[in-house]
Design a protein around this motif. Structure first.
Motif, PDB file in Angstrom:
ATOM      1  N   GLN A  19      -1.771   1.040  -2.368  1.00 19.32           N
ATOM      2  CA  GLN A  19      -2.357   2.360  -2.167  1.00 19.32           C
ATOM      3  C   GLN A  19      -2.690   2.972  -3.521  1.00 19.32           C
ATOM      4  OE1 GLN A  19      -0.920   4.775   0.915  1.00 19.32           O
ATOM      5  NE2 GLN A  19      -1.605   6.685   0.004  1.00 19.32           N
ATOM      6  N   ASN A  50       4.731   2.895   5.760  1.00 18.65           N
ATOM      7  CA  ASN A  50       4.567   4.265   5.248  1.00 18.65           C
ATOM      8  C   ASN A  50       5.694   4.722   4.323  1.00 18.65           C
ATOM      9  OD1 ASN A  50       2.065   4.795   6.468  1.00 18.65           O
ATOM     10  ND2 ASN A  50       3.091   5.240   8.404  1.00 18.65           N
ATOM     11  N   GLU A 106       3.442   0.150  -0.569  1.00 18.29           N
ATOM     12  CA  GLU A 106       4.169   0.808   0.512  1.00 18.29           C
ATOM     13  C   GLU A 106       4.333  -0.168   1.665  1.00 18.29           C
ATOM     14  OE1 GLU A 106       1.748   4.149   1.706  1.00 18.29           O
ATOM     15  OE2 GLU A 106       0.424   2.891   2.866  1.00 18.29           O
ATOM     16  N   SER A 156      -5.994   2.931   0.953  1.00 16.39           N
ATOM     17  CA  SER A 156      -4.887   1.995   1.161  1.00 16.39           C
ATOM     18  C   SER A 156      -5.393   0.729   1.840  1.00 16.39           C
ATOM     19  CB  SER A 156      -3.817   2.661   2.036  1.00 16.39           C
ATOM     20  OG  SER A 156      -2.791   1.751   2.341  1.00 16.39           O
TER      21      SER A 156
END
Length: 139
Positions: free
Chosen positions: A72, A125, A122, A92
């Motif tokens: 991201q 999330n 990531e 992302s």
């Protein structure tokens, strides 16, 4: 002329390496395109348009590792002290397999201004704090 150009490319390369940014030959030639190595992939910054496929004032990320993590990036404006102020855009590779490059996140930015392009990995999330990298780019 050739010696001057090689010296300029060498100096630009040293300065770029000091900023932990790996520049493509287009960046070294002053065309405003950078490929930035990040954990698990890379981020691309284009200050100016390149051909018909790369818009100016834009960035994207590419996932190069099959580790179920997404790459991201977020572009931030900076205040007069160089501190991040506002998020301009974010992109992302979440939801895609390794080898995927995101679409370009495009913006109409003032010329010759510095920005931070922050990158990280990531998973589900959740940001991996050990992978955060800060990159200064110029529009």
């Amino acid at each position: 002329m050739q010696s001057t150009r090689l010296t300029a490319l060498f100096v630009a390369g040293v300065a770029t390496a000091l900023c932990a940014v790996t520049a493509t030959s287009a960046s070294a030639a002053g065309l405003g395109y950078q490929v930035i190595d990040v954990p698990g992939g890379e981020a691309h910054w284009a200050a100016d348009p390149h051909g018909v496929t790369v818009p100016g004032d834009s960035f994207r990320v590419c996932d190069k590792k099959s580790d179920s993590k997404a790459v991201q990036a977020t572009l931030y404006s900076l205040d007069s002290f160089g501190h991040e102020v506002d998020a301009i855009g974010s992109i992302s590779t979440a939801g895609h397999e390794a080898g995927y490059c995101s679409a370009w996140s495009t913006h109409d930015l003032p010329e010759n201004k510095k920005w931070h392009l922050d990158t990280w990995l990531e998973k589900n999330n959740v940001l991996d704090p050990d992978t955060i990298r800060f990159h200064t780019v110029t529009s």
